[in-house]
Scaffold this motif. Structure first.
Motif, PDB file in Angstrom:
ATOM      1  N   GLY A  32     -11.864  32.550  40.002  1.00  0.00           N
ATOM      2  CA  GLY A  32     -11.532  31.373  40.804  1.00  0.00           C
ATOM      3  C   GLY A  32     -11.712  30.112  39.978  1.00  0.00           C
ATOM      4  N   GLY A  33     -10.859  29.131  40.204  1.00  0.00           N
ATOM      5  CA  GLY A  33     -10.996  27.890  39.463  1.00  0.00           C
ATOM      6  C   GLY A  33     -10.536  26.687  40.258  1.00  0.00           C
ATOM      7  N   ILE A  34     -10.964  25.527  39.777  1.00  0.00           N
ATOM      8  CA  ILE A  34     -10.462  24.249  40.292  1.00  0.00           C
ATOM      9  C   ILE A  34      -9.421  23.765  39.287  1.00  0.00           C
ATOM     10  CG2 ILE A  34     -11.052  21.829  40.697  1.00  0.00           C
ATOM     11  CD1 ILE A  34     -11.967  23.646  42.939  1.00  0.00           C
ATOM     12  N   ALA A  35      -8.241  23.459  39.795  1.00  0.00           N
ATOM     13  CA  ALA A  35      -7.139  23.106  38.909  1.00  0.00           C
ATOM     14  C   ALA A  35      -6.359  21.931  39.504  1.00  0.00           C
ATOM     15  CB  ALA A  35      -6.219  24.316  38.733  1.00  0.00           C
ATOM     16  N   GLU A  36      -5.525  21.361  38.649  1.00  0.00           N
ATOM     17  CA  GLU A  36      -4.759  20.191  39.073  1.00  0.00           C
ATOM     18  C   GLU A  36      -3.272  20.505  38.898  1.00  0.00           C
ATOM     19  OE1 GLU A  36      -6.359  16.665  37.403  1.00  0.00           O
ATOM     20  OE2 GLU A  36      -4.515  15.501  37.727  1.00  0.00           O
ATOM     21  N   VAL A  37      -2.491  20.113  39.865  1.00  0.00           N
ATOM     22  CA  VAL A  37      -1.060  20.400  39.818  1.00  0.00           C
ATOM     23  C   VAL A  37      -0.405  19.539  38.730  1.00  0.00           C
ATOM     24  CG1 VAL A  37       1.122  20.307  41.093  1.00  0.00           C
ATOM     25  CG2 VAL A  37      -0.994  21.065  42.245  1.00  0.00           C
ATOM     26  N   VAL A  38       0.347  20.216  37.850  1.00  0.00           N
ATOM     27  CA  VAL A  38       1.097  19.527  36.790  1.00  0.00           C
ATOM     28  C   VAL A  38       2.566  19.404  37.197  1.00  0.00           C
ATOM     29  CG1 VAL A  38       1.809  19.641  34.369  1.00  0.00           C
ATOM     30  CG2 VAL A  38      -0.479  20.420  35.041  1.00  0.00           C
ATOM     31  N   THR A  39       3.164  20.480  37.615  1.00  0.00           N
ATOM     32  CA  THR A  39       4.573  20.512  38.040  1.00  0.00           C
ATOM     33  C   THR A  39       4.647  21.343  39.303  1.00  0.00           C
ATOM     34  OG1 THR A  39       5.097  20.747  35.685  1.00  0.00           O
ATOM     35  CG2 THR A  39       6.934  20.983  37.246  1.00  0.00           C
ATOM     36  N   SER A  40       5.398  20.851  40.269  1.00  0.00           N
ATOM     37  CA  SER A  40       5.484  21.597  41.527  1.00  0.00           C
ATOM     38  C   SER A  40       6.920  21.878  41.875  1.00  0.00           C
ATOM     39  CB  SER A  40       4.817  20.811  42.656  1.00  0.00           C
ATOM     40  OG  SER A  40       5.064  21.456  43.894  1.00  0.00           O
ATOM     41  N   LYS A  41       7.185  23.122  42.229  1.00  0.00           N
ATOM     42  CA  LYS A  41       8.482  23.503  42.806  1.00  0.00           C
ATOM     43  C   LYS A  41       8.258  24.018  44.224  1.00  0.00           C
ATOM     44  CE  LYS A  41      11.604  23.291  39.277  1.00  0.00           C
ATOM     45  NZ  LYS A  41      11.612  24.405  38.325  1.00  0.00           N
ATOM     46  N   ALA A  42       7.216  23.503  44.846  1.00  0.00           N
ATOM     47  CA  ALA A  42       6.867  23.966  46.192  1.00  0.00           C
ATOM     48  C   ALA A  42       6.596  22.765  47.070  1.00  0.00           C
ATOM     49  CB  ALA A  42       5.625  24.846  46.135  1.00  0.00           C
ATOM     50  N   PRO A  43       7.124  22.779  48.298  1.00  0.00           N
ATOM     51  CA  PRO A  43       6.858  21.661  49.205  1.00  0.00           C
ATOM     52  C   PRO A  43       5.365  21.569  49.492  1.00  0.00           C
ATOM     53  CG  PRO A  43       7.926  23.495  50.378  1.00  0.00           C
ATOM     54  CD  PRO A  43       7.942  23.836  48.925  1.00  0.00           C
ATOM     55  N   GLY A  44       4.869  20.356  49.614  1.00  0.00           N
ATOM     56  CA  GLY A  44       3.455  20.179  49.973  1.00  0.00           C
ATOM     57  C   GLY A  44       2.540  20.020  48.781  1.00  0.00           C
ATOM     58  N   PHE A  45       3.051  20.256  47.580  1.00  0.00           N
ATOM     59  CA  PHE A  45       2.215  20.064  46.386  1.00  0.00           C
ATOM     60  C   PHE A  45       2.910  19.082  45.443  1.00  0.00           C
ATOM     61  CE2 PHE A  45       0.692  24.049  48.059  1.00  0.00           C
ATOM     62  CZ  PHE A  45      -0.677  23.920  47.915  1.00  0.00           C
ATOM     63  N   THR A  46       2.130  18.103  44.962  1.00  0.00           N
ATOM     64  CA  THR A  46       2.702  17.130  44.014  1.00  0.00           C
ATOM     65  C   THR A  46       1.737  17.001  42.847  1.00  0.00           C
ATOM     66  OG1 THR A  46       1.656  15.353  45.272  1.00  0.00           O
ATOM     67  CG2 THR A  46       3.978  15.789  45.733  1.00  0.00           C
ATOM     68  N   PRO A  47       2.265  16.573  41.693  1.00  0.00           N
ATOM     69  CA  PRO A  47       1.401  16.444  40.520  1.00  0.00           C
ATOM     70  C   PRO A  47       0.155  15.604  40.840  1.00  0.00           C
ATOM     71  CG  PRO A  47       3.673  16.234  39.865  1.00  0.00           C
ATOM     72  CD  PRO A  47       3.677  16.302  41.371  1.00  0.00           C
ATOM     73  N   GLY A  48      -0.969  16.037  40.336  1.00  0.00           N
ATOM     74  CA  GLY A  48      -2.231  15.353  40.600  1.00  0.00           C
ATOM     75  C   GLY A  48      -3.037  15.964  41.730  1.00  0.00           C
ATOM     76  N   ASP A  49      -2.386  16.788  42.572  1.00  0.00           N
ATOM     77  CA  ASP A  49      -3.140  17.452  43.646  1.00  0.00           C
ATOM     78  C   ASP A  49      -4.199  18.372  43.041  1.00  0.00           C
ATOM     79  OD1 ASP A  49      -1.674  16.274  45.626  1.00  0.00           O
ATOM     80  OD2 ASP A  49      -0.520  18.078  46.165  1.00  0.00           O
ATOM     81  N   LEU A  50      -5.326  18.427  43.699  1.00  0.00           N
ATOM     82  CA  LEU A  50      -6.404  19.303  43.257  1.00  0.00           C
ATOM     83  C   LEU A  50      -6.380  20.561  44.129  1.00  0.00           C
ATOM     84  CD1 LEU A  50      -8.472  18.566  41.061  1.00  0.00           C
ATOM     85  CD2 LEU A  50     -10.103  18.104  42.908  1.00  0.00           C
ATOM     86  N   VAL A  51      -6.503  21.710  43.482  1.00  0.00           N
ATOM     87  CA  VAL A  51      -6.453  22.964  44.250  1.00  0.00           C
ATOM     88  C   VAL A  51      -7.540  23.929  43.786  1.00  0.00           C
ATOM     89  CG1 VAL A  51      -3.955  22.781  44.644  1.00  0.00           C
ATOM     90  CG2 VAL A  51      -4.803  24.056  42.647  1.00  0.00           C
ATOM     91  N   PHE A  52      -7.892  24.852  44.694  1.00  0.00           N
ATOM     92  CA  PHE A  52      -8.702  26.020  44.339  1.00  0.00           C
ATOM     93  C   PHE A  52      -7.778  27.226  44.370  1.00  0.00           C
ATOM     94  CE2 PHE A  52     -11.036  29.826  45.597  1.00  0.00           C
ATOM     95  CZ  PHE A  52     -12.017  29.871  44.616  1.00  0.00           C
ATOM     96  N   ALA A  53      -7.915  28.105  43.373  1.00  0.00           N
ATOM     97  CA  ALA A  53      -7.079  29.305  43.346  1.00  0.00           C
ATOM     98  C   ALA A  53      -7.696  30.320  42.392  1.00  0.00           C
ATOM     99  CB  ALA A  53      -5.674  28.961  42.868  1.00  0.00           C
ATOM    100  N   ASP A  54      -7.217  31.545  42.477  1.00  0.00           N
ATOM    101  CA  ASP A  54      -7.547  32.522  41.444  1.00  0.00           C
ATOM    102  C   ASP A  54      -6.642  32.199  40.255  1.00  0.00           C
ATOM    103  OD1 ASP A  54      -7.962  34.588  39.721  1.00  0.00           O
ATOM    104  OD2 ASP A  54      -7.614  36.185  41.179  1.00  0.00           O
ATOM    105  N   THR A  55      -7.112  31.277  39.433  1.00  0.00           N
ATOM    106  CA  THR A  55      -6.310  30.815  38.297  1.00  0.00           C
ATOM    107  C   THR A  55      -6.359  31.806  37.147  1.00  0.00           C
ATOM    108  OG1 THR A  55      -8.229  29.699  37.356  1.00  0.00           O
ATOM    109  CG2 THR A  55      -6.828  28.406  38.838  1.00  0.00           C
TER     110      THR A  55
END
Lengths: 332, 332
Positions: free
Chosen positions: B74-97
């Motif tokens: 699991g990690g904390i990551a930041e959106v760089v490029t988004s091809k999905a609605p609801g996510f824009t660059p700079g958003d902070l997310v938790f995911a199994d990175t």
């Protein structure tokens, strides 16, 4: 002294390993009159339970049965003489009478019972066995229609009832028992969907074949290898009702089952020990259901009645070896 | 292709026995642009957890990490490029990175996180560790004021929080940890009532001395011998919250603890496995409490931050050896 001669079965020593006849002795005594607050009862029926063996090992939910004392055991008895308000001769009671013809007991240790026929039902379906099966399956195991229920010691007093109640509730039911005859009896006579013979080898494979959708509720009467075989087959959010551990009572205790606690975590299993006394306040609900099911013929009450106080030790030794089908009771 | 070079830590083989450096390799790759419904993220922090080791053993509550794939985590990551609605660059997310600099992930696998400082708190107190401690102690363990709570791996990410939350709730708290230093730290720095060093020998006697009134709640992070030592000390109607079994992850699994299921029955213990994901819907309640306690200074957040993706394998190996105090996190 009362005019009665009392035969008593004494536990002579703490058994190490398998229980044997030479661990017991029969003596005769006169029995005292009851003192204030006490009652003299004549024992009619004694309940035999795997737990009797556990009581010899040390303190459990009750004090240990110590060497050179009368062997403990629940019984149905009739009041002969009462020095306690609320009890009169002829009253029927349930109590830890011990393995003897008569007992003097404090009135507060007696539970008054209705005079139903056969009286043995007060030790089987309407006694500890019936209430244990009912509360263990429904309140602890939370079995629901459509789920798969597995019960071990399935041909025993509690197991026969657990399986049948689970069928009444719409579950798929798999019994684990020792020997092909018992297994055939569980499916043909008691209506279990499947029965698995743990003596036939490779219990895990046989269980997996019998429970292709996994196990939702495992009603555990035995612990040990059988519990270990069930664990990997449990479904997520499954429940294990820990009723007893008969595999550990009559020999050298083994290490615990592999997969605990790891599999409990991965599968979010609730494993819960219970003792029927804790549900005593709620017994009217259970008795009402059990009576309805018995009256309608949906629930068969299997009893295995042995005659004679002197045969109580053999009857318990045989129960631990799996001789009985249904509830074993000694008629005094 | 995206313009980014991506370093990845690969699990080279399935470890048998202790996890070692040679089980891992570091490779460099270019990383693809996200497809429709996907997001490219840059990883800032990776959470290290004993469970990472369990994932290498086989399927758990998630699929196994297979050899020659990027190590999961699991990690904390930041959106760089988004091809999905609801996510824009700079958003902070938790995911199994996974253990890598960048990841392309389906948007549905991302959880948007608030930008709080320090960001590491999103992996410790407001992440899996905090929620695991909170729900495991209060919802699974049902700890109440005046009760005795024991927690193992007490100096770890979850243990430090379990003990402190139990103190906030008015419990008597005993931590089990490895080494006199850690034990002294638990009592002097984190306010545990007692700490027991499992490496000092005779854990059972030490625990019995530390818990003269018995144990009401055992929060189990380790299983094995430590669980076995706690069992006979559990009070009637005690609860065991099964959070993990780190004693079984990094070597040959041992048989289960003696006394299961016998002691569970006698003492009417509930032993319940849980996984924090199952409580995700209720996390707002937990986060509100945790934020209040942190803000008031009642709850100390212990973090152990390692720098550099290339040090992630050592950091996990060290965590399994008990190096860390509090939540171990790798800063990428």
């Amino acid at each position: 002294m009362s005019p009665y001669t009392n035969r008593q079965i004494i536990l002579l020593e703490k058994p190490v390993g398998k229980l044997q006849h030479n661990h017991f002795g029969l003596i005769e005594n006169s029995i005292a009159e009851p003192g204030d607050g006490e009652v003299l009862v004549r024992v009619h029926y004694i309940s035999l339970d795997a737990a009797n063996r556990a009581w010899m090992q040390g303190a459990t939910y009750r004090a240990a049965v110590e060497p050179n004392s009368v062997m403990a055991g629940g019984g149905i008895a009739e009041v002969v003489t009462s020095k306690a308000p609320g009890f009169t001769p002829g009253d029927l009671v349930f109590a830890d009478t011990g393995w003897q013809d008569f007992a003097v007991l404090p009135a507060k240790h007696l539970i008054k019972m209705p005079r139903i026929e056969p009286l043995t039902h007060l030790l089987s379906i309407y006694g500890v066995a019936g209430l244990t099966a009912y509360f263990g399956l429904l309140d602890v195991g939370k079995a629901k229609a459509g789920e798969t229920v597995v019960v071990s010691a399935a041909a025993g007093s509690v197991g026969t009832l657990v399986g049948q109640i689970a069928k009444i509730k719409g579950c798929r039911v798999i019994g684990i028992a020792g020997g092909a005859d018992k297994c055939a009896w569980l499916t043909s006579h008691l209506g279990f969907d499947e029965a698995v013979d743990y003596k036939a080898g490779n219990l895990f494979k046989a269980l997996r074949a019998a429970a292709p959708d996994g196990i939702d509720v495992y009603f555990d009467n035995v612990g040990g290898d059988i519990l270990e075989a069930c664990l990997p087959l449990m479904n997520n959010h499954g429940r294990i009702a820990c009723c007893g551990a008969v595999s550990q009572y009559d020999g050298t205790p083994t290490p615990g089952p592999r997969g605990i606690p790891g599999l409990l975590t991965i599968k979010r299993i609730v494993m819960q020990g219970f003792i029927v006394m804790d549900y005593f306040k709620e017994r009217d609900r259970a008795l009402a259901d059990l009576q309805t099911w018995v009256a309608s013929g949906k629930l068969k009450v299997e009893e295995d009645i042995i005659e004679g106080l002197e045969n109580t030790p053999s009857a318990l030794i045989g129960l631990l070896a799996g001789e009985n089908r249904g509830k074993r009771i000694v008629k005094i």
